[in-house]
Every structure is written in structure tokens, then in C-alpha cells.
Write a protein that holds these residues in place. Structure first.
Motif, PDB file in Angstrom:
ATOM      1  N   MET A 294       0.810  -1.222   0.000  1.00 56.17           N
ATOM      2  CA  MET A 294       0.000   0.000   0.000  1.00 56.17           C
ATOM      3  C   MET A 294       0.835   1.260   0.000  1.00 56.17           C
ATOM      4  SD  MET A 294      -3.254   0.292   2.478  1.00 56.17           S
ATOM      5  CE  MET A 294      -3.620   2.015   2.339  1.00 56.17           C
ATOM      6  N   GLY A 295       0.325   2.277  -0.643  1.00 54.36           N
ATOM      7  CA  GLY A 295       0.931   3.601  -0.571  1.00 54.36           C
ATOM      8  C   GLY A 295      -0.171   4.624  -0.387  1.00 54.36           C
ATOM      9  N   ALA A 296       0.216   5.832  -0.037  1.00 58.78           N
ATOM     10  CA  ALA A 296      -0.770   6.904   0.109  1.00 58.78           C
ATOM     11  C   ALA A 296      -0.130   8.212  -0.330  1.00 58.78           C
ATOM     12  CB  ALA A 296      -1.228   7.013   1.560  1.00 58.78           C
ATOM     13  N   LEU A 297      -0.875   8.961  -1.131  1.00 60.12           N
ATOM     14  CA  LEU A 297      -0.412  10.283  -1.547  1.00 60.12           C
ATOM     15  C   LEU A 297      -1.188  11.317  -0.746  1.00 60.12           C
ATOM     16  CD1 LEU A 297       1.119  12.154  -3.510  1.00 60.12           C
ATOM     17  CD2 LEU A 297      -0.849  11.948  -5.060  1.00 60.12           C
ATOM     18  N   LEU A 298      -0.467  12.143   0.013  1.00 62.93           N
ATOM     19  CA  LEU A 298      -1.109  13.212   0.772  1.00 62.93           C
ATOM     20  C   LEU A 298      -1.034  14.480  -0.077  1.00 62.93           C
ATOM     21  CD1 LEU A 298       0.395  12.610   4.346  1.00 62.93           C
ATOM     22  CD2 LEU A 298      -1.237  11.250   3.052  1.00 62.93           C
ATOM     23  N   VAL A 299      -2.147  15.194  -0.138  1.00 67.76           N
ATOM     24  CA  VAL A 299      -2.249  16.326  -1.064  1.00 67.76           C
ATOM     25  C   VAL A 299      -2.653  17.583  -0.295  1.00 67.76           C
ATOM     26  CG1 VAL A 299      -3.320  17.117  -3.212  1.00 67.76           C
ATOM     27  CG2 VAL A 299      -3.025  14.661  -2.812  1.00 67.76           C
ATOM     28  N   ALA A 300      -1.943  18.679  -0.572  1.00 70.79           N
ATOM     29  CA  ALA A 300      -2.257  19.950   0.098  1.00 70.79           C
ATOM     30  C   ALA A 300      -3.642  20.431  -0.346  1.00 70.79           C
ATOM     31  CB  ALA A 300      -1.203  20.990  -0.234  1.00 70.79           C
ATOM     32  N   GLY A 301      -4.311  21.149   0.547  1.00 73.15           N
ATOM     33  CA  GLY A 301      -5.688  21.580   0.291  1.00 73.15           C
ATOM     34  C   GLY A 301      -5.859  22.349  -1.012  1.00 73.15           C
ATOM     35  N   HIS A 302      -4.949  23.298  -1.289  1.00 75.08           N
ATOM     36  CA  HIS A 302      -5.155  24.138  -2.479  1.00 75.08           C
ATOM     37  C   HIS A 302      -5.026  23.320  -3.767  1.00 75.08           C
ATOM     38  CE1 HIS A 302      -0.800  24.245  -1.774  1.00 75.08           C
ATOM     39  NE2 HIS A 302      -0.672  24.435  -3.071  1.00 75.08           N
TER      40      HIS A 302
END
Ligand code: PMP
Length: 450
Positions: A294-302
């Protein structure tokens, strides 16, 4: 030694004729059939025991054989093993895991996109970065800036961003519009022609932006600390200054924390202590400690606001938001927290690092670099000039003599044990590496003076 647990010869023959192993030259070479593990200990099909000082491939944070993770996986699988996360479908473990990751991530991170591993998350970040500019009316922003010695997986996106020629040779053409820059490697002043490494890198970045044109560049990707490239820790002002320069030109930043994320350096993410505020953080490995891919991409709100608007983000992986994987990840993060493994990474890492740093006295050791439980021992023909010495011979010897598994890149020994490594296990690792390197250094010296 106990009797073999299975017909090992038959297994090995079948492996040799049927399997394609990454990074293995020759069909008839040795195979080690691993059968079980507990903590940092492993056992193969012959009953031989090993100490895992690599965490498999720089993961395994909570160690092998954790019953809690088995139980959580079994519990989730018996309720709902998997269902799609495309469109409006979702599941409780993925919702909880996304919230948990945002809670522990640095502040601009607001949304999570799940994948089956690190390279898939890198690819998703590259796609989102281009889509972000496209939807904001700058579709010509397609260039990707990456770095030599960086490693971002071997999909065509991540592989193109990877800055090591061996991953490109014979596989071309790579994804176009990727430019590799020089990372700061203070141990190698020869790369910077007498200039300060950070100043050189910043100047090169400024010149590259000017040459390609800021309005053509989508994003830069980099590891906060080069991992497979040799555990290279940058000067403290490098990343904040890179960030500032990129932001001034509207270029996004992907921080690849596949190795550094989720505890290995004693923090949930390296971004925070290193003063970096990226637009994306890529994680994998420590997310499930290897109990689920598994992996996860965290993305900034804007950025998330833009890529989720209009028709949303097109493109997903079949196993994105896998219910069992997410349940396992949640329990894995609970274990890391419950057992204070962030603090342990620092304490045991420093304990091991203190012993290994003594190796810098050997005439074949250029530099020992350690942060938490991420360690690189760079070999050199001559430590004064940094002229490289191949490290390929060290891991097989340490394994044969001491039953300890370590890895290397071309000239750096890489250590990244599970975060549950005990002090006595750390001492064993230090003693084994010291033994093998000291013997080589002594005999090499004898060879030279003979
Ligand atoms: N990024 C980094 C920094 C990595 O170290 C790795 C794996 N070693 C990847 C990306 C790729 O991850 P995966 O192998 O899960 O695709």
C-alpha cells in the motif's frame, strides 16, 4: 540447525526456472527461501536464522510476525475484504486512515489518495501536478524537475523521475519533459567545482527554471533524504530555499517520503523537522510495515481543491483504498504510536550510529551517515578524495559470517532495520559490519604495502 521445513531443492529449482527476480543476474544463482519471522529475526527453509537489518526494503517498522496485524486483517477480510473506491463507493477503514494520516501530517496536507505502493503514488502525484496547472489555465506547465541519485520507483513516471542511469538503460524512451538536477552531497565536493553544494544546487535550479521557462514547469520531486542514493542528508537550508524558489515561480513540490515517512527518522514525516512545506507527500513502506502492499499520496488543500473539481480526478488503481490494507495500516500506525517507535528509532538509531561512526577511522570508509534508523556507510578507495569503492562484496560476507542481512547501492552500505530493533541486536549489527570492514581494510593495507 534443524531439518529443512520443506523440500528446499525442489522449491529453488522451480524458482530458478519460473521466477523473474528484480535485480538478480544469472538464473542458477543461490536462492534463500524465507519462511518465517519474528521481530527482527528471520528463518529460511533450511532453518538458518538471520537478523533483518534492512527491514526487507527499508520498511518493516513494527517487525515481523505481529499477531495484532494478522487479527485485524482476518477480522476485516471476514467482514468485507475489498470493494471498489471508485466513484461514490467507500469503506470505513479507508475513511479512518485518511483522517489519521492528515492528523499526523504537516499542516498544508488535507486529502489522501490511496495506491498499492510508492511508485503508483509518485505517478499519481505527477498526474495531479500537471492536472492542477491544466485546470488553472496553464496546460503548458508539463516539465518535471527531479534529481540525480533520486529513487522514485520503476513505473514509467516514477522511473523517469528516478535519477540513476541503470533504471533507464535499455528501457527508453523515458517519459519526456523530465530534467534531473544535482542534489547536495557534501561528501563529494568534486561535484560542485569548488562551490558550496547548496549554492551550486540553488544556482543550477535557478538556471534550469530560466532555461526551460517557469511557465513550462509543473513540479519538482525529491526525497528529503536520498534513500537508495546512499542516505544523503542535505544541509539544513537546502530544502527551505528550494521550496521558496519553486513557490516564487508557481512550481509545485512533491516530497517523496516513501522511506523517511511514518517513523524511520523519528518523526511521522521528515517535512516537519526539515522545514519543508510541500504540496504533496508520497508515503508507502512504513504505512503497513509490509503487511499489505500500500501507498498513500497526501495532497495539500489548495491542490486537492483543484484536482477534485469539475469531473474530479480521473484515474485510480483497482486496489485504491483497499479495506483490508487500510485496516492493517491503521493498526500498524497504532502500534508505532503505542510502542513509541518514533522515539525508539532515534534512540536505537543513535546507539547504532555511534558505534558505526567509529568505522570512519578505517582507510576504506568515506563517511557514515545516520538519521534515526536510516544509515549509509559510504566506502571510498581513499577517504580524502572520496574516490568510490564498490560495496557489493560486503552484504554477502556479513550474511555468511554473521547471519545478518544488509544491503548496498554501488558504493554505500545501507542499513534500515525494523524500528523494534533491540540494543543487543543493534550491537550485533555494528559488530558484524565492523568485523567485515576492518578485515578488508587490514588486508587491503597489507596488499598495498606488500
Ligand atoms: N520512492 C522511494 C523514495 C523509494 O525508496 C521507493 C521504493 N524503494 C519508491 C518510491 C517506490 O516504491 P514501490 O517500490 O512501493 O513502488
Amino acid at each position: 540447525m534443524t531439518a529443512p521445513l520443506v523440500d528446499v531443492d525442489a522449491l529453488v529449482k522451480s524458482d530458478q526456472s519460473r521466477l523473474i527476480h528484480p535485480h538478480l543476474a544469472g538464473a542458477d544463482t543461490e536462492r534463500i527461501v524465507m519462511v518465517e519471522g519474528s521481530g527482527c529475526q528471520l528463518r529460511d527453509a533450511h532453518g538458518r536464522e538471520y537478523l533483518d537489518a534492512t527491514g526487507g526494503l527499508m520498511l518493516g517498522h513494527v517487525g515481523h510476525g505481529r499477531r495484532e496485524l494478522v487479527d485485524v486483517a482476518a477480522g476485516q477480510m471476514s467482514k468485507l475484504e475489498y470493494f471498489s473506491s471508485f466513484h461514490e463507493f467507500t469503506n470505513e477503514p479507508s475513511i479512518k486512515l485518511a483522517s489519521r494520516l492528515i492528523d499526523i501530517a504537516p499542516s498544508p496536507m488535507e486529502r489522501v489518495y490511496f495506491t498499492s505502493g510508492g511508485a503508483e503514488a509518485v505517478d499519481a502525484a505527477l498526474r495531479m501536478a500537471r492536472l492542477y496547472h491544466h485546470r488553472r489555465g496553464e496546460p503548458e506547465r508539463t516539465w518535471v524537475l527531479a534529481r540525480n541519485f533520486g529513487y522514485h520507483g520503476v513505473t514509467y513516471g516514477g522511473g523517469a523521475a528516478t535519477g540513476m542511469p541503470m533504471f533507464h538503460n535499455g528501457f527508453g524512451p523515458m517519459l519526456p519533459h523530465v530534467r534531473h538536477l544535482t542534489p547536495p552531497m557534501p561528501f563529494h565536493p568534486e561535484l560542485y567545482g569548488g562551490e558550496d553544494p547548496t549554492e551550486f544546487c540553488l544556482r543550477e535550479l535557478r538556471q534550469t527554471i530560466e532555461e526551460i521557462g517557469a511557465d513550462q514547469i509543473a513540479v519538482m520531486i525529491g526525497e528529503p533524504i536520498l534513500g537508495a542514493g546512499g542516505v544523503v542528508i542535505p544541509p539544513h537550508d537546502y530544502w527551505p530555499r528550494v521550496r521558496e524558489l519553486l513557490a516564487a515561480h508557481g512550481i509545485l513540490l512533491i516530497l517523496d517520503e516513501v522511506i523517511t515517512g511514518l517513523g524511520r527518522i523519528g518523526h511521522w514525516f521528515a517535512a516537519e523537522p526539515m522545514g519543508i512545506t510541500p504540496d504533496f507527500i508520497v508515503t508507502a513502506k512504513g504505512l503497513t510495515s509490509g503487511y499489505f502492499p500500500m501507498g498513500a499520496l497526501l495532497v495539500a488543500g489548495h491542490v486537492a481543491d483543484v484536482v477534485t473539481r469539475d469531473e474530479g480526478f480521473i484515474g485510480g488503481y483497482t486496489y485504491s483504498g483497499h479495506a483490508t490494507g487500510c485496516a492493517v495500516a491503521l493498526e500498524n500506525l497504532d502500534i508505532i504510536e503505542r510502542e513509541n517507535l518514533l522515539a525508539a528509532a532515534v534512540e536505537i538509531g543513535d546507539h547504532l550510529g555511534d558505534q558505526l561512526r567509529r568505522l570512519e577511522e578505517l582507510p576504506i570508509v568515506g563517511q557514515v551517515r545516520q538519521i534515526g534508523l536510516m544509515i549509509g556507510i559510504e566506502l571510498a578507495q581513499d577517504p580524502a578524495t572520496g574516490e568510490p569503492l564498490s560495496a557489493g562484496w560486503v552484504a554477502p560476507l556479513v550474511r555468511e559470517r554473521h547471519g545478518i542481512i544488509i544491503r548496498n547501492n554501488p558504493n554505500t552500505i545501507l542499513l534500515s532495520p525494523p524500528l523494534v530493533l533491540s540494543r543487543s541486536e543493534a550491537d550485533q549489527v555494528a559488530a558484524a559490519v565492523t568485523d567485515v570492514l576492518t578485515e578488508y581494510a587490514t588486508t587491503a593495507k597489507r596488499r598495498v604495502s606488500a
